[in-house]
Scaffold this motif. Structure first.
Motif, PDB file in Angstrom:
ATOM      1  N   MET A 277       0.865  -1.249   0.018  1.00 37.10           N
ATOM      2  CA  MET A 277       0.022  -0.027  -0.044  1.00 37.10           C
ATOM      3  C   MET A 277       0.740   1.232  -0.033  1.00 37.10           C
ATOM      4  SD  MET A 277      -3.041  -1.007   2.676  1.00 37.10           S
ATOM      5  CE  MET A 277      -1.994  -1.481   4.056  1.00 37.10           C
ATOM      6  N   GLU A 278       0.444   2.228  -0.843  1.00 40.00           N
ATOM      7  CA  GLU A 278       1.178   3.381  -0.847  1.00 40.00           C
ATOM      8  C   GLU A 278       0.245   4.608  -0.224  1.00 40.00           C
ATOM      9  OE1 GLU A 278       3.999   2.710  -4.643  1.00 40.00           O
ATOM     10  OE2 GLU A 278       2.423   3.773  -4.784  1.00 40.00           O
ATOM     11  N   PHE A 279       0.632   5.511   0.396  1.00 43.85           N
ATOM     12  CA  PHE A 279       0.005   6.784   0.808  1.00 43.85           C
ATOM     13  C   PHE A 279       1.151   7.895   0.490  1.00 43.85           C
ATOM     14  CE2 PHE A 279      -1.429   3.186   3.421  1.00 43.85           C
ATOM     15  CZ  PHE A 279      -2.594   3.225   3.472  1.00 43.85           C
ATOM     16  N   TYR A 280       0.585   9.144  -0.112  1.00 44.59           N
ATOM     17  CA  TYR A 280       1.281  10.359  -0.509  1.00 44.59           C
ATOM     18  C   TYR A 280       0.726  11.510   0.304  1.00 44.59           C
ATOM     19  CZ  TYR A 280       2.780   7.815  -4.587  1.00 44.59           C
ATOM     20  OH  TYR A 280       3.021   6.916  -5.530  1.00 44.59           O
ATOM     21  N   PHE A 281       1.442  12.108   1.091  1.00 45.55           N
ATOM     22  CA  PHE A 281       1.107  13.453   2.140  1.00 45.55           C
ATOM     23  C   PHE A 281       2.268  14.280   2.024  1.00 45.55           C
ATOM     24  CE2 PHE A 281       3.467  10.303   4.636  1.00 45.55           C
ATOM     25  CZ  PHE A 281       4.217  10.913   5.624  1.00 45.55           C
ATOM     26  N   SER A 282       1.946  15.514   2.410  1.00 45.11           N
ATOM     27  CA  SER A 282       2.897  16.510   2.612  1.00 45.11           C
ATOM     28  C   SER A 282       3.091  16.939   3.978  1.00 45.11           C
ATOM     29  CB  SER A 282       2.535  17.680   1.717  1.00 45.11           C
ATOM     30  OG  SER A 282       2.743  17.484   0.309  1.00 45.11           O
ATOM     31  N   ILE A 283       3.915  17.380   4.383  1.00 48.38           N
ATOM     32  CA  ILE A 283       4.111  17.649   5.748  1.00 48.38           C
ATOM     33  C   ILE A 283       4.997  18.968   6.015  1.00 48.38           C
ATOM     34  CG2 ILE A 283       5.856  16.048   6.334  1.00 48.38           C
ATOM     35  CD1 ILE A 283       4.869  15.834   9.109  1.00 48.38           C
ATOM     36  N   TYR A 284       4.594  19.851   6.830  1.00 45.14           N
ATOM     37  CA  TYR A 284       5.173  21.116   7.011  1.00 45.14           C
ATOM     38  C   TYR A 284       5.353  21.469   8.375  1.00 45.14           C
ATOM     39  CZ  TYR A 284       5.096  21.483   2.057  1.00 45.14           C
ATOM     40  OH  TYR A 284       4.988  21.199   0.601  1.00 45.14           O
ATOM     41  N   VAL A 285       6.312  21.261   9.133  1.00 46.09           N
ATOM     42  CA  VAL A 285       6.558  21.251  10.573  1.00 46.09           C
ATOM     43  C   VAL A 285       8.051  21.798  11.058  1.00 46.09           C
ATOM     44  CG1 VAL A 285       6.439  19.926  13.086  1.00 46.09           C
ATOM     45  CG2 VAL A 285       5.048  18.988  11.068  1.00 46.09           C
ATOM     46  N   SER A 286       7.719  22.983  11.964  1.00 45.91           N
ATOM     47  CA  SER A 286       9.051  23.556  12.448  1.00 45.91           C
ATOM     48  C   SER A 286       9.811  22.519  13.092  1.00 45.91           C
ATOM     49  CB  SER A 286       8.605  24.736  12.944  1.00 45.91           C
ATOM     50  OG  SER A 286       8.139  24.350  14.231  1.00 45.91           O
TER      51      SER A 286
ATOM     52  N   SER B 274       7.003  16.602   0.490  1.00 39.49           N
ATOM     53  CA  SER B 274       5.964  15.516   0.204  1.00 39.49           C
ATOM     54  C   SER B 274       6.748  14.281   0.219  1.00 39.49           C
ATOM     55  CB  SER B 274       5.552  15.708  -1.112  1.00 39.49           C
ATOM     56  OG  SER B 274       4.837  16.699  -1.327  1.00 39.49           O
ATOM     57  N   PHE B 275       5.922  13.038   0.843  1.00 34.28           N
ATOM     58  CA  PHE B 275       6.487  12.058   1.380  1.00 34.28           C
ATOM     59  C   PHE B 275       5.495  10.838   0.543  1.00 34.28           C
ATOM     60  CE2 PHE B 275       8.171  14.796   4.212  1.00 34.28           C
ATOM     61  CZ  PHE B 275       9.447  14.327   4.644  1.00 34.28           C
ATOM     62  N   ILE B 276       5.976   9.521   0.613  1.00 36.38           N
ATOM     63  CA  ILE B 276       5.390   8.317   0.280  1.00 36.38           C
ATOM     64  C   ILE B 276       5.563   7.390   1.336  1.00 36.38           C
ATOM     65  CG2 ILE B 276       6.930   7.624  -1.153  1.00 36.38           C
ATOM     66  CD1 ILE B 276       4.730   6.189  -2.731  1.00 36.38           C
ATOM     67  N   LEU B 277       4.644   6.761   1.980  1.00 34.59           N
ATOM     68  CA  LEU B 277       4.632   5.712   2.926  1.00 34.59           C
ATOM     69  C   LEU B 277       4.411   4.721   2.269  1.00 34.59           C
ATOM     70  CD1 LEU B 277       4.675   4.844   5.761  1.00 34.59           C
ATOM     71  CD2 LEU B 277       2.481   5.566   6.013  1.00 34.59           C
ATOM     72  N   HIS B 278       5.200   3.530   2.448  1.00 35.82           N
ATOM     73  CA  HIS B 278       5.020   2.067   2.049  1.00 35.82           C
ATOM     74  C   HIS B 278       4.562   1.225   3.320  1.00 35.82           C
ATOM     75  CE1 HIS B 278       6.178   2.947  -2.036  1.00 35.82           C
ATOM     76  NE2 HIS B 278       7.097   3.572  -1.592  1.00 35.82           N
ATOM     77  N   LEU B 279       3.424   0.692   3.273  1.00 39.06           N
ATOM     78  CA  LEU B 279       2.775  -0.538   4.215  1.00 39.06           C
ATOM     79  C   LEU B 279       2.652  -1.734   3.386  1.00 39.06           C
ATOM     80  CD1 LEU B 279       0.286   1.511   6.024  1.00 39.06           C
ATOM     81  CD2 LEU B 279       2.898   1.421   6.594  1.00 39.06           C
TER      82      LEU B 279
ATOM     83  N   SER C 143      -0.390  -6.123   5.567  1.00 39.67           N
ATOM     84  CA  SER C 143      -0.969  -6.256   7.002  1.00 39.67           C
ATOM     85  C   SER C 143      -0.966  -4.809   7.809  1.00 39.67           C
ATOM     86  CB  SER C 143      -0.216  -7.060   7.930  1.00 39.67           C
ATOM     87  OG  SER C 143      -0.152  -8.336   7.507  1.00 39.67           O
ATOM     88  N   GLY C 144      -0.345  -3.710   7.033  1.00 42.20           N
ATOM     89  CA  GLY C 144      -0.470  -2.234   7.612  1.00 42.20           C
ATOM     90  C   GLY C 144       0.841  -1.993   8.116  1.00 42.20           C
ATOM     91  N   ASN C 145       1.782  -2.932   8.179  1.00 41.55           N
ATOM     92  CA  ASN C 145       2.951  -2.746   8.919  1.00 41.55           C
ATOM     93  C   ASN C 145       3.919  -1.833   7.740  1.00 41.55           C
ATOM     94  OD1 ASN C 145       2.602  -4.255  10.959  1.00 41.55           O
ATOM     95  ND2 ASN C 145       2.758  -6.052   9.951  1.00 41.55           N
ATOM     96  N   PHE C 146       4.828  -1.036   8.457  1.00 39.29           N
ATOM     97  CA  PHE C 146       5.865  -0.197   8.068  1.00 39.29           C
ATOM     98  C   PHE C 146       6.733  -0.873   7.143  1.00 39.29           C
ATOM     99  CE2 PHE C 146       9.837   2.241   7.902  1.00 39.29           C
ATOM    100  CZ  PHE C 146       9.441   3.248   7.640  1.00 39.29           C
ATOM    101  N   ILE C 147       6.947  -0.435   5.861  1.00 36.32           N
ATOM    102  CA  ILE C 147       8.028  -0.971   4.934  1.00 36.32           C
ATOM    103  C   ILE C 147       9.098   0.282   4.786  1.00 36.32           C
ATOM    104  CG2 ILE C 147       8.700  -1.686   2.586  1.00 36.32           C
ATOM    105  CD1 ILE C 147       5.877  -2.960   2.529  1.00 36.32           C
ATOM    106  N   SER C 148       8.506   1.180   4.323  1.00 35.69           N
ATOM    107  CA  SER C 148       9.470   2.591   4.105  1.00 35.69           C
ATOM    108  C   SER C 148       8.731   3.781   3.897  1.00 35.69           C
ATOM    109  CB  SER C 148      10.274   2.455   2.712  1.00 35.69           C
ATOM    110  OG  SER C 148       9.515   2.541   1.826  1.00 35.69           O
ATOM    111  N   LEU C 149       9.487   4.758   4.453  1.00 40.88           N
ATOM    112  CA  LEU C 149       9.118   6.211   4.234  1.00 40.88           C
ATOM    113  C   LEU C 149      10.147   6.978   3.468  1.00 40.88           C
ATOM    114  CD1 LEU C 149       7.055   8.728   4.980  1.00 40.88           C
ATOM    115  CD2 LEU C 149       8.430   9.048   7.008  1.00 40.88           C
TER     116      LEU C 149
END
Length: 71
Positions: free
Chosen positions: A1-10, A54-59, A62-68
């Protein structure tokens, strides 16, 4: 599974996540899904100005982390 998102945090706002005081970062992906990602996975991407981009999260299925990865 792949999830795309952006994050802007100081840097100061991300510090509790970086230190492990706060465990999960909540982000909204491009499809409106709320994701809770362990802050430790963002550590390689922290700069003096924080985390920006911008990032892509791979799970796995089973929903377990593969990579970010930053994209």
């Amino acid at each position: 599974m792949e999830f795309y998102f952006s994050i802007y945090v100081s840097f100061n706002d991300f510090l509790p996540f970086y230190q492990g005081v706060v465990k999960n970062v909540e982000v909204l992906d491009r499809n409106g899904n709320v994701l809770h990602i362990n802050g430790k996975y963002f550590r390689p991407f922290v700069t003096a100005s924080g985390i920006h981009g911008s990032f892509i999260l791979h799970l796995n299925t089973s929903g377990n982390f593969i990579s970010l990865n930053k994209i």
